[in-house]
Design a protein around this motif. Structure first.
Motif, PDB file in Angstrom:
ATOM      1  N   LYS A  17      -5.103  86.393  65.570  1.00 20.68           N
ATOM      2  CA  LYS A  17      -4.452  86.571  64.265  1.00 20.68           C
ATOM      3  C   LYS A  17      -5.290  85.958  63.157  1.00 20.68           C
ATOM      4  CE  LYS A  17       0.293  86.964  65.787  1.00 20.68           C
ATOM      5  NZ  LYS A  17       0.788  86.026  66.775  1.00 20.68           N
ATOM      6  N   ALA A  18      -5.739  84.731  63.370  1.00 21.15           N
ATOM      7  CA  ALA A  18      -6.415  84.020  62.283  1.00 21.15           C
ATOM      8  C   ALA A  18      -7.907  84.326  62.237  1.00 21.15           C
ATOM      9  CB  ALA A  18      -6.195  82.532  62.462  1.00 21.15           C
ATOM     10  N   GLY A  19      -8.442  85.001  63.247  1.00 20.41           N
ATOM     11  CA  GLY A  19      -9.881  85.255  63.284  1.00 20.41           C
ATOM     12  C   GLY A  19     -10.589  84.114  63.971  1.00 20.41           C
ATOM     13  N   PRO A  20     -11.844  84.365  64.357  1.00 25.63           N
ATOM     14  CA  PRO A  20     -12.595  83.340  65.082  1.00 25.63           C
ATOM     15  C   PRO A  20     -12.821  82.090  64.231  1.00 25.63           C
ATOM     16  CG  PRO A  20     -13.722  85.477  65.073  1.00 25.63           C
ATOM     17  CD  PRO A  20     -12.602  85.582  64.112  1.00 25.63           C
ATOM     18  N   VAL A  21     -13.024  80.970  64.934  1.00 21.64           N
ATOM     19  CA  VAL A  21     -13.263  79.703  64.226  1.00 21.64           C
ATOM     20  C   VAL A  21     -14.743  79.603  63.885  1.00 21.64           C
ATOM     21  CG1 VAL A  21     -13.179  77.199  64.424  1.00 21.64           C
ATOM     22  CG2 VAL A  21     -11.351  78.583  65.416  1.00 21.64           C
ATOM     23  N   GLU A  22     -15.027  79.495  62.610  1.00 22.26           N
ATOM     24  CA  GLU A  22     -16.415  79.412  62.173  1.00 22.26           C
ATOM     25  C   GLU A  22     -17.045  78.116  62.687  1.00 22.26           C
ATOM     26  OE1 GLU A  22     -18.708  80.029  58.000  1.00 22.26           O
ATOM     27  OE2 GLU A  22     -16.543  80.241  58.008  1.00 22.26           O
ATOM     28  N   GLN A  23     -18.217  78.237  63.314  1.00 21.31           N
ATOM     29  CA  GLN A  23     -18.830  77.090  63.978  1.00 21.31           C
ATOM     30  C   GLN A  23     -19.755  76.328  63.039  1.00 21.31           C
ATOM     31  OE1 GLN A  23     -18.062  76.067  67.379  1.00 21.31           O
ATOM     32  NE2 GLN A  23     -16.353  77.284  66.606  1.00 21.31           N
ATOM     33  N   ARG A  24     -19.169  75.765  61.981  1.00 19.91           N
ATOM     34  CA  ARG A  24     -19.954  74.861  61.131  1.00 19.91           C
ATOM     35  C   ARG A  24     -19.030  73.835  60.498  1.00 19.91           C
ATOM     36  NH1 ARG A  24     -20.582  76.356  55.487  1.00 19.91           N
ATOM     37  NH2 ARG A  24     -19.155  78.062  55.007  1.00 19.91           N
ATOM     38  N   ARG A  25     -19.624  72.694  60.174  1.00 20.78           N
ATOM     39  CA  ARG A  25     -18.842  71.626  59.543  1.00 20.78           C
ATOM     40  C   ARG A  25     -18.598  71.991  58.090  1.00 20.78           C
ATOM     41  NH1 ARG A  25     -20.625  65.979  57.535  1.00 20.78           N
ATOM     42  NH2 ARG A  25     -22.607  67.057  57.365  1.00 20.78           N
ATOM     43  N   ILE A  26     -17.364  71.906  57.669  1.00 20.25           N
ATOM     44  CA  ILE A  26     -17.031  72.181  56.273  1.00 20.25           C
ATOM     45  C   ILE A  26     -16.143  71.033  55.781  1.00 20.25           C
ATOM     46  CG2 ILE A  26     -15.840  73.737  54.659  1.00 20.25           C
ATOM     47  CD1 ILE A  26     -16.292  76.010  56.719  1.00 20.25           C
ATOM     48  N   LEU A  27     -16.582  70.378  54.717  1.00 19.91           N
ATOM     49  CA  LEU A  27     -15.733  69.348  54.111  1.00 19.91           C
ATOM     50  C   LEU A  27     -15.127  69.949  52.846  1.00 19.91           C
ATOM     51  CD1 LEU A  27     -17.902  66.133  54.634  1.00 19.91           C
ATOM     52  CD2 LEU A  27     -15.997  66.986  55.991  1.00 19.91           C
ATOM     53  N   ALA A  28     -13.902  70.421  52.952  1.00 22.83           N
ATOM     54  CA  ALA A  28     -13.234  71.064  51.818  1.00 22.83           C
ATOM     55  C   ALA A  28     -12.546  70.038  50.931  1.00 22.83           C
ATOM     56  CB  ALA A  28     -12.209  72.073  52.335  1.00 22.83           C
ATOM     57  N   THR A  29     -12.136  68.912  51.532  1.00 21.27           N
ATOM     58  CA  THR A  29     -11.474  67.834  50.780  1.00 21.27           C
ATOM     59  C   THR A  29     -12.002  66.520  51.332  1.00 21.27           C
ATOM     60  OG1 THR A  29      -9.690  67.496  52.385  1.00 21.27           O
ATOM     61  CG2 THR A  29      -9.328  69.220  50.718  1.00 21.27           C
ATOM     62  N   ALA A  30     -11.522  65.405  50.745  1.00 19.12           N
ATOM     63  CA  ALA A  30     -11.781  64.118  51.390  1.00 19.12           C
ATOM     64  C   ALA A  30     -11.043  64.135  52.728  1.00 19.12           C
ATOM     65  CB  ALA A  30     -11.268  62.994  50.508  1.00 19.12           C
ATOM     66  N   ILE A  31     -11.496  63.293  53.652  1.00 20.83           N
ATOM     67  CA  ILE A  31     -10.856  63.226  54.975  1.00 20.83           C
ATOM     68  C   ILE A  31     -10.061  61.921  55.048  1.00 20.83           C
ATOM     69  CG2 ILE A  31     -11.258  63.150  57.472  1.00 20.83           C
ATOM     70  CD1 ILE A  31     -12.428  65.704  56.551  1.00 20.83           C
ATOM     71  N   PRO A  32      -8.791  61.906  55.287  1.00 25.67           N
ATOM     72  CA  PRO A  32      -7.914  63.065  55.413  1.00 25.67           C
ATOM     73  C   PRO A  32      -7.613  63.691  54.056  1.00 25.67           C
ATOM     74  CG  PRO A  32      -6.646  61.047  55.641  1.00 25.67           C
ATOM     75  CD  PRO A  32      -8.071  60.625  55.501  1.00 25.67           C
ATOM     76  N   GLY A  33      -7.333  64.988  54.056  1.00 21.24           N
ATOM     77  CA  GLY A  33      -7.016  65.694  52.820  1.00 21.24           C
ATOM     78  C   GLY A  33      -5.547  65.566  52.462  1.00 21.24           C
ATOM     79  N   PRO A  34      -5.156  66.126  51.306  1.00 21.84           N
ATOM     80  CA  PRO A  34      -3.783  65.935  50.815  1.00 21.84           C
ATOM     81  C   PRO A  34      -2.695  66.463  51.761  1.00 21.84           C
ATOM     82  CG  PRO A  34      -5.028  67.502  49.432  1.00 21.84           C
ATOM     83  CD  PRO A  34      -6.002  66.870  50.366  1.00 21.84           C
ATOM     84  N   ARG A  35      -2.924  67.590  52.392  1.00 22.85           N
ATOM     85  CA  ARG A  35      -1.880  68.104  53.286  1.00 22.85           C
ATOM     86  C   ARG A  35      -1.736  67.226  54.530  1.00 22.85           C
ATOM     87  NH1 ARG A  35      -1.830  74.483  53.783  1.00 22.85           N
ATOM     88  NH2 ARG A  35      -0.816  74.879  51.815  1.00 22.85           N
ATOM     89  N   SER A  36      -2.871  66.781  55.030  1.00 25.98           N
ATOM     90  CA  SER A  36      -2.809  65.863  56.174  1.00 25.98           C
ATOM     91  C   SER A  36      -2.067  64.587  55.781  1.00 25.98           C
ATOM     92  CB  SER A  36      -4.210  65.495  56.652  1.00 25.98           C
ATOM     93  OG  SER A  36      -4.705  66.475  57.537  1.00 25.98           O
ATOM     94  N   LYS A  37      -2.309  64.121  54.551  1.00 25.20           N
ATOM     95  CA  LYS A  37      -1.656  62.872  54.125  1.00 25.20           C
ATOM     96  C   LYS A  37      -0.140  63.056  54.079  1.00 25.20           C
ATOM     97  CE  LYS A  37      -5.193  60.409  51.585  1.00 25.20           C
ATOM     98  NZ  LYS A  37      -5.918  60.358  50.328  1.00 25.20           N
ATOM     99  N   LEU A  38       0.288  64.219  53.579  1.00 24.52           N
ATOM    100  CA  LEU A  38       1.740  64.482  53.527  1.00 24.52           C
ATOM    101  C   LEU A  38       2.324  64.534  54.935  1.00 24.52           C
ATOM    102  CD1 LEU A  38       2.125  67.175  50.717  1.00 24.52           C
ATOM    103  CD2 LEU A  38       3.014  64.823  50.738  1.00 24.52           C
ATOM    104  N   LEU A  39       1.611  65.211  55.830  1.00 30.83           N
ATOM    105  CA  LEU A  39       2.098  65.284  57.212  1.00 30.83           C
ATOM    106  C   LEU A  39       2.141  63.901  57.847  1.00 30.83           C
ATOM    107  CD1 LEU A  39       0.409  68.571  58.458  1.00 30.83           C
ATOM    108  CD2 LEU A  39       2.853  68.058  58.483  1.00 30.83           C
TER     109      LEU A  39
END
Ligand SMILES: Cc1ncc(COP(=O)(O)O)c(C=O)c1O
Length: 465
Positions: A17-39
């Motif tokens: 459904k979501a498509g293959p997982v791209e095999q490269r490191r991507i930093l889209a936000t600081a780690i942890p990002g805002p959604r992770s922080k809420l969770l």
């Protein structure tokens, strides 16, 4: 030579459904990002504080050597969920076997109305584990449960009660396996009283052997023999339980010949040798099982983790006469050998064979050792590099000259680990002294990704050491 599996591009097959997982490191936000922080805030309110978190990024998808979090970060996985996703997360054969099984039936309880998948997993285990003799297996849910059952079986077979374990051992978190586990914090603190008849002896730990690594094999064996004789009694000892390479204890590899001598000594005294291969098994060390490296055939072997590509399954496999000595109904459990987990195991084992993942683990060993040795040449705080296959570690010390140069450096291990996490590489620590960084990448991770993770590790040392 096996090909580096995923350098060519995204991992195909799974994640339809979501498509293959791209095999490269991507930093889209600081780690942890805002959604992770809420969770994570929700986690703190909902989940017992006793359940720890190494890195509070919340995972949405995973595949190859990448974990994708809810903020869109792609993290390089050097942990495999603690040596579990050896074939990669959602490996195609595992996904397809699980999907089919879920549609067929999800549970009957093998002890009530059995099914073929359980029997097939036992047949595979009996074939794949060391030794040509007749064997039997029994399936359980977790590694701890497998170790508990190995102890039960050994006690019934021998009519003896004592179990010998080692310093730095880790065998689980149930009451019996906590007693067998060496380290107090966090595994045992406040949880006693512990099960009785567990006896601990020093481990052959070459890097920290008091008289030097060259004396470790002989002296550690002598201490083992003498302590079991004087403190336990061979005639009271049902089993010696050993991890062929210790896992949580810091990837401690005993010197060549040590395991063999323990095995021979056990045989001489009618004591069962139980190899706890829960972390080392299923291609992780470059062989199907780590014992094979030494040509040792244990009487019983416990497996879990890598066996089922991420689904909960564990097993005890061993000599038919030992396994069959237990009265009917003495072994089992409601969920042990659940059909979905068994289907996953058959898919995972097929993947290991089809993709020669033992060969891939040896390639990963060569790649990591080259990089880690170069790193150790630059940073004398790396006191030891050890492990086998895709189960490798560095032990961090204070470094410099003098007697204190091997002092464990847990603070640095913590700092390097935290740096890697902040840069999107999931590393794990280990060791009785908390000063070991261990590497357990999925065997589905490609070379380019592994190098990128190691580049980050190198930056971490440059920044923190
Ligand atoms: C060698 C060994 N034995 C036993 C266990 C316990 O397995 P589980 O966590 O599945 O109970 C582990 C888990 O890390 C392990 O590494």
């Amino acid at each position: 030579m096996t090909t580096s599996p995923t350098d060519a591009g995204p991992v195909e097959g799974a994640h339809l459904k979501a498509g293959p997982v791209e095999q490269r490191r991507i930093l889209a936000t600081a780690i942890p990002g805002p959604r992770s922080k809420l969770l994570h805030q929700r986690k703190v309110s909902a989940v017992s504080a006793g359940v720890g978190t190494v890195l509070p990024v919340y995972v949405e998808r995973a595949g190859g050597g990448i974990l994708v979090d809810v903020d869109g970060n792609h993290l390089i996985d050097f942990g495999s969920g603690i040596a579990v996703t050896t074939v990669g997360s959602s490996a195609p054969r595992v996904v397809s076997a699980v999907q089919t099984q879920v549609e067929d039936f999800t549970h009957t309880c093998f002890m009530v109305t059995p099914y073929e998948e359980y029997v097939a997993v036992c047949e595979r285990l009996n074939e794949l584990t060391p030794g040509d003799g007749e064997k039997r297996s029994a399936l359980f849910n977790s590694g701890s449960e497998a170790v508990e059952n190995a102890v039960k079986i050994a006690r019934v077979f021998t009519g003896r009660t004592a179990i010998v374990t080692f310093d730095h051992a880790y065998h689980g978190r149930t009451n019996l396996t906590m007693a067998m586990t060496a380290k107090n914090m966090p595994y045992k603190q406040g949880f006693g009283p512990f099960a009785g008849e567990i006896y601990r002896v020093p481990m052959a730990y070459p890097y920290r052997w008091p008289t030097g690594a060259e004396h470790c094999a002989d002296e550690a064996f002598e201490v083992f023999v003498s302590q079991v004789h004087t403190q336990v009694g061979e005639q009271n000892t049902a089993a010696v339980v050993i991890e062929p390479i210790q896992g949580e204890g810091g990837f401690i590899v005993p010197p060549a010949g040590y395991l063999r001598r323990i095995a021979d000594w056990c045989a001489e005294h009618g004591i069962l040798l139980v190899a706890d291969e829960i972390q080392t098994g299923f291609c992780r060390t470059g062989d199907w099982f780590a014992c094979e490296h030494e040509g040792v055939v244990p009487d019983l072997i416990t497996t879990a983790k890598g066996i089922a590509g991420g689904l909960p399954l564990a097993a005890v496999t061993g000599r038919a006469d030992v396994m069959d000595s237990v009265h009917g109904g003495g072994l089992g459990g409601t969920y042990g050998g659940n059909p979905v987990a068994c289907a996953a195991a058959l898919g995972a084992i097929e993947t290991m064979q089809a993709e020669d993942l033992c060969g891939r683990a040896r390639e990963i060993e060569a790649l990591f050792l080259r990089r880690l040795r170069a790193l150790a040449d630059k940073f004398d705080v790396i006191g030891d590099i050890r492990g086998r296959g895709a189960m490798l570690a560095i032990e961090l010390v204070t470094g410099g000259d003098g007697a204190s140069s091997r002092t464990p450096n847990a603070a640095l291990a913590g700092a390097v680990n935290a740096y890697c996490h902040s840069q999107g590489v999931v590393t794990l620590t280990a060791g009785t002294f908390g000063n070991v960084i261990r590497f357990l990448p999925p065997l589905s991770a490609g070379d380019r990704l592994l190098h990128e993770g190691l580049d980050v590790l190198e930056q971490a040392f440059a920044a923190r050491a």
